[in-house]
Design an enzyme around this catalytic site. Structure first.
Site, PDB file in Angstrom:
ATOM      1  N   ASP A  99       0.860  -1.175   0.000  1.00 30.37           N
ATOM      2  CA  ASP A  99       0.000   0.000   0.000  1.00 30.37           C
ATOM      3  C   ASP A  99       0.904   1.235   0.000  1.00 30.37           C
ATOM      4  O   ASP A  99       1.784   1.358   0.849  1.00 30.37           O
ATOM      5  CB  ASP A  99      -0.881  -0.022   1.257  1.00 30.37           C
ATOM      6  CG  ASP A  99      -2.261   0.551   1.007  1.00 30.37           C
ATOM      7  OD1 ASP A  99      -2.339   1.672   0.462  1.00 30.37           O
ATOM      8  OD2 ASP A  99      -3.249  -0.115   1.359  1.00 30.37           O
ATOM      9  N   ASP A 201      -2.747   4.810  -2.487  1.00 31.05           N
ATOM     10  CA  ASP A 201      -3.741   5.408  -1.595  1.00 31.05           C
ATOM     11  C   ASP A 201      -4.050   6.864  -1.934  1.00 31.05           C
ATOM     12  O   ASP A 201      -3.140   7.660  -2.199  1.00 31.05           O
ATOM     13  CB  ASP A 201      -3.169   5.348  -0.166  1.00 31.05           C
ATOM     14  CG  ASP A 201      -4.150   5.764   0.902  1.00 31.05           C
ATOM     15  OD1 ASP A 201      -5.095   5.007   1.155  1.00 31.05           O
ATOM     16  OD2 ASP A 201      -3.969   6.853   1.492  1.00 31.05           O
ATOM     17  N   GLU A 258      -6.256   4.173  -5.937  1.00 34.69           N
ATOM     18  CA  GLU A 258      -7.481   4.512  -5.204  1.00 34.69           C
ATOM     19  C   GLU A 258      -7.813   5.934  -5.632  1.00 34.69           C
ATOM     20  O   GLU A 258      -7.319   6.895  -5.065  1.00 34.69           O
ATOM     21  CB  GLU A 258      -7.265   4.445  -3.690  1.00 34.69           C
ATOM     22  CG  GLU A 258      -8.599   4.588  -2.960  1.00 34.69           C
ATOM     23  CD  GLU A 258      -8.511   5.189  -1.568  1.00 34.69           C
ATOM     24  OE1 GLU A 258      -9.434   4.971  -0.785  1.00 34.69           O
ATOM     25  OE2 GLU A 258      -7.540   5.901  -1.259  1.00 34.69           O
ATOM     26  N   HIS A 333     -11.284  -2.392   3.259  1.00 35.55           N
ATOM     27  CA  HIS A 333     -11.183  -2.044   4.682  1.00 35.55           C
ATOM     28  C   HIS A 333     -11.852  -0.718   5.017  1.00 35.55           C
ATOM     29  O   HIS A 333     -11.862  -0.318   6.171  1.00 35.55           O
ATOM     30  CB  HIS A 333      -9.701  -1.989   5.061  1.00 35.55           C
ATOM     31  CG  HIS A 333      -8.998  -0.864   4.342  1.00 35.55           C
ATOM     32  ND1 HIS A 333      -8.809  -0.880   2.964  1.00 35.55           N
ATOM     33  CD2 HIS A 333      -8.511   0.313   4.769  1.00 35.55           C
ATOM     34  CE1 HIS A 333      -8.213   0.242   2.605  1.00 35.55           C
ATOM     35  NE2 HIS A 333      -8.021   0.979   3.678  1.00 35.55           N
ATOM     36  N   ASP A 334     -12.369  -0.019   4.024  1.00 36.60           N
ATOM     37  CA  ASP A 334     -13.027   1.272   4.261  1.00 36.60           C
ATOM     38  C   ASP A 334     -14.537   1.177   4.157  1.00 36.60           C
ATOM     39  O   ASP A 334     -15.228   2.192   4.227  1.00 36.60           O
ATOM     40  CB  ASP A 334     -12.558   2.306   3.220  1.00 36.60           C
ATOM     41  CG  ASP A 334     -11.105   2.697   3.408  1.00 36.60           C
ATOM     42  OD1 ASP A 334     -10.612   2.650   4.544  1.00 36.60           O
ATOM     43  OD2 ASP A 334     -10.468   3.056   2.395  1.00 36.60           O
TER      44      ASP A 334
HETATM   45  C1  GLC Z   1      -7.588   5.688   1.894  1.00 46.53           C
HETATM   46  C2  GLC Z   1      -7.515   4.466   2.761  1.00 46.53           C
HETATM   47  C3  GLC Z   1      -8.149   4.756   4.076  1.00 46.53           C
HETATM   48  C4  GLC Z   1      -7.386   5.876   4.725  1.00 46.53           C
HETATM   49  C5  GLC Z   1      -7.265   7.089   3.803  1.00 46.53           C
HETATM   50  C6  GLC Z   1      -6.209   8.027   4.281  1.00 46.53           C
HETATM   51  O1  GLC Z   1      -8.890   6.052   1.620  1.00 46.53           O
HETATM   52  O2  GLC Z   1      -8.100   3.383   2.112  1.00 46.53           O
HETATM   53  O3  GLC Z   1      -8.184   3.639   4.923  1.00 46.53           O
HETATM   54  O4  GLC Z   1      -8.020   6.260   5.908  1.00 46.53           O
HETATM   55  O5  GLC Z   1      -6.906   6.734   2.494  1.00 46.53           O
HETATM   56  O6  GLC Z   1      -4.947   7.455   4.097  1.00 46.53           O
END
Ligand code: GLC
Ligand code: CA
Length: 561
Positions: A99, A201, A258, A333-334
């Site tokens: 990640d 991310d 993402e 996980h979100d």
């Molecule tokens: C992304 C991650 C999340 C995190 C955010 C800030 O959305 O998936 O879990 O809180 O970024 O890093």
């Protein structure tokens, strides 16, 4: 020149290490725990593992606040454990994806600590500091996790630093070429170790509007969501282009962005044949159940399957129009668990529906991602007080809901439905007290359905959710279906009932037809010609004597010509 898409037939499994397997009885999942289950994953047909962050972190945002990019957090193990994991995966012909969290660091990162300690430190310019004279914060932008994006620097009244997420996640200043070079070196260091690539991310946040101007508020707190001035902003392309060229390209890495909210016009740059990323996640319907994804404390939407279909097929059409690929996801996980989110009536939240949802996304063009526990049909776990939550965004949204005038009961209901903790309960390996995850009380309370939903009980049952996932992976690598599932075009079938999702994959004169009833009523579907032989179904065997097919609630079926 674009690289070949060597990664296009992978099946990727997301491990959230903290909740996967604890091996030293501290209640926290760890890297040896991932190694312990590689054979399980291999058997499931997984070819690649994406590890949520395992770097040194104070865990304010559970590892998405990194204090040292080149160290493993002691809770997860050591760098030797990581190297062992790489080796063990390699022996099984599996790859590891890390990640990449480079929009921000932890406030405990050495760079930020140095920036705080000395105003004249070069590290000041690794972050975003602003002074004000009028006693107000520099602008009215609201952070993703709530509150202002600005936090006053301790001991320096009138000076603030910027953060898109929590105050403990100061934003890196991508305008600074020196910072960018440090990031590239770090990425290449991991690539040299042998990781296959990155899940990237929060990447659409790298560029902020440099006027730092307030704009009209979007809520009665006087603030406006930071996404309006700090997400997908003009100028981000130069950063992403350079990032790719300095790092990913050199190693032919797989990268999955993402990338929330990329405008259609930018898609070719992101995922075209020579795009910044191999893929971005298709999040098109990920937040369909809330009225406003950026203000989800406001509560649920009133979505229908018809809406879901429209969004999903539009997104897939946009992706294929630029010859792109998506990372296809039901969970991460979100997000809450898909079964709880997309099957509103609890009565239907069963293995059958879990398999129907799986069928819906798994056969779309692109690469399927499976989030740990999804493959056994794990569900949300209800918490009765806000104190039982760990997730920073859940707690903040609860507070925002109260401020907005919702009762504690209403706020708790909303948070239970959307909380990221839903997906973070420990993996359910068996039916024992701590589900085989640990011998010690886990860091986050377990789900209470482990006696019915767990790996050990499902594995020997050929009709279980886990074996359905295994079967789907086998289809992707089966010579008869491989090419069409990887490269076939996607065609939505119109003229089906509103609650039925229906599509075909087509390659040459081969056709695969996929039908899913996501509703609570029986539905009649007229089968397209040639779709006669069932190769996968989630329910009682179906007799296809004529061209009319009756689909009971949450039934899915895959046919070939
Ligand atoms: C992304 C991650 C999340 C995190 C955010 C800030 O959305 O998936 O879990 O809180 O970024 O890093
Ligand atoms: Ca542990």
């Amino acid at each position: 020149m674009g690289h070949t898409r060597w990664w296009k037939d992978e099946v990727i499994y997301q491990v959230y290490p903290r909740s996967f397997q604890d091996t030293n009885d501290d209640g926290i999942g760890d890297l040896p725990g991932v190694i312990q289950h590689l054979d399980y994953l291999k058997n499931l047909g997984i070819t690649m593992i994406w590890l949520s962050p395992i770097y040194k972190s104070p865990m304010v945002d559970m590892g998405y606040d990194i204090a040292d990019y080149q160290a493993i957090d002691p809770q997860f193990g050591t760098m030797d454990d990581f190297d062992d994991l790489l080796d063990a995966a390699k022996q099984r012909n599996m790859k590891i994806v890390m990640d990449l969290v480079v929009n921000h660091t932890s406030d405990q990162h050495e760079w930020f600590q140095k920036a705080l300690a000395d105003k004249n430190s070069p590290y000041r310019d690794y972050y975003i500091f602003k002074k004000t004279v009028d006693g107000n914060v520099p602008n009215n932008w609201r952070a993703i996790f709530g509150g202002s994006t600005w936090t006053e620097v301790p001991g320096e009244p009138g000076t603030y630093y910027f953060h898109t997420f929590a105050p403990q996640q100061p934003e890196l200043n991508w305008e600074n070429p020196k910072l960018r070079q440090e990031i590239y070196q770090m990425i290449n260091w991991w690539m040299e170790k042998g990781v296959a690539g990155w899940r990237v991310d929060a990447i659409t946040h790298l560029k902020k509007d440099l006027d730092w101007a307030s704009i009209p508020a979007d809520a009665d707190d006087g603030l406006v969501s930071v996404v309006k001035k700090g997400q997908n902003r003009p100028g981000i392309d130069a950063f992403l282009d350079e990032l790719k060229c300095e790092t990913f390209d050199k190693y032919d890495a797989i990268t999955i962005g993402e990338a929330y909210g990329v405008p259609e016009s930018d898609l070719p740059n992101y995922i075209g044949p020579d795009g910044y990323f191999s893929m971005i996640f298709d999040f098109s319907y990920m937040n369909i159940e809330v009225a406003d994804v950026n203000e989800w404390y406001l509560g649920p939407s009133s979505w229908t399957t018809k809406d879901l279909k429209a969004i999903l097929f539009k997104s897939q059409a946009d992706i294929s129009a630029v010859d792109g690929r998506s990372g296809n996801v039901l969970e991460n996980h979100d997000q809450p668990r898909a079964l709880s989110k997309l099957v509103p009536n609890a009565k239907y939240q069963t293995g059958t529906a879990a398999k129907a949802l799986a069928t819906m996304y798994y056969f779309l063009p692109g690469v399927p991602f499976i989030y740990q526990g999804q493959e056994i049909g794990m569900k949300n776990f209800e918490r009765h007080t806000i104190q039982e939550f760990n997730d920073v965004s859940s707690i903040n949204n609860y507070e925002m809901a109260l401020k907005k005038g919702y009762s504690e009961k209403e706020a708790l209901k909303t948070v239970n439905a959307k909380s990221r903790d839903n997906a973070r309960t420990p993996m359910q390996w068996d039916s024992t007290k701590y589900a085989g995850f640990s011998k010690h009380e886990p860091w986050l309370e377990m789900g209470n359905d482990r006696s019915c939903i767990n790996v050990v009980d499902e594995l020997p049952d050929s009709h279980s959710v886990v074996n359905f996932y295994k079967q789907m992976a086998e289809m992707r690598s089966d010579d008869r279906y491989h090419d069409i599932l990887i490269d076939g075009a996607l065609v939505e079938l119109q003229n089906v009932p509103d609650d039925v999702i229906a599509y075909q994959r087509k390659l040459g004169n081969q056709i695969i037809t996929v039908l899913i009833n996501l509703g609570t009523h029986e539905e009649n579907v007229t089968l397209p010609e040639m779709a006669r032989r069932v190769i996968l179904n989630n329910n009682v065997p179906m007799n296809l004597t004529d061209s009319n097919l009756v689909l009971p609630p949450y039934t899915s079926i895959v046919l070939v010509s």
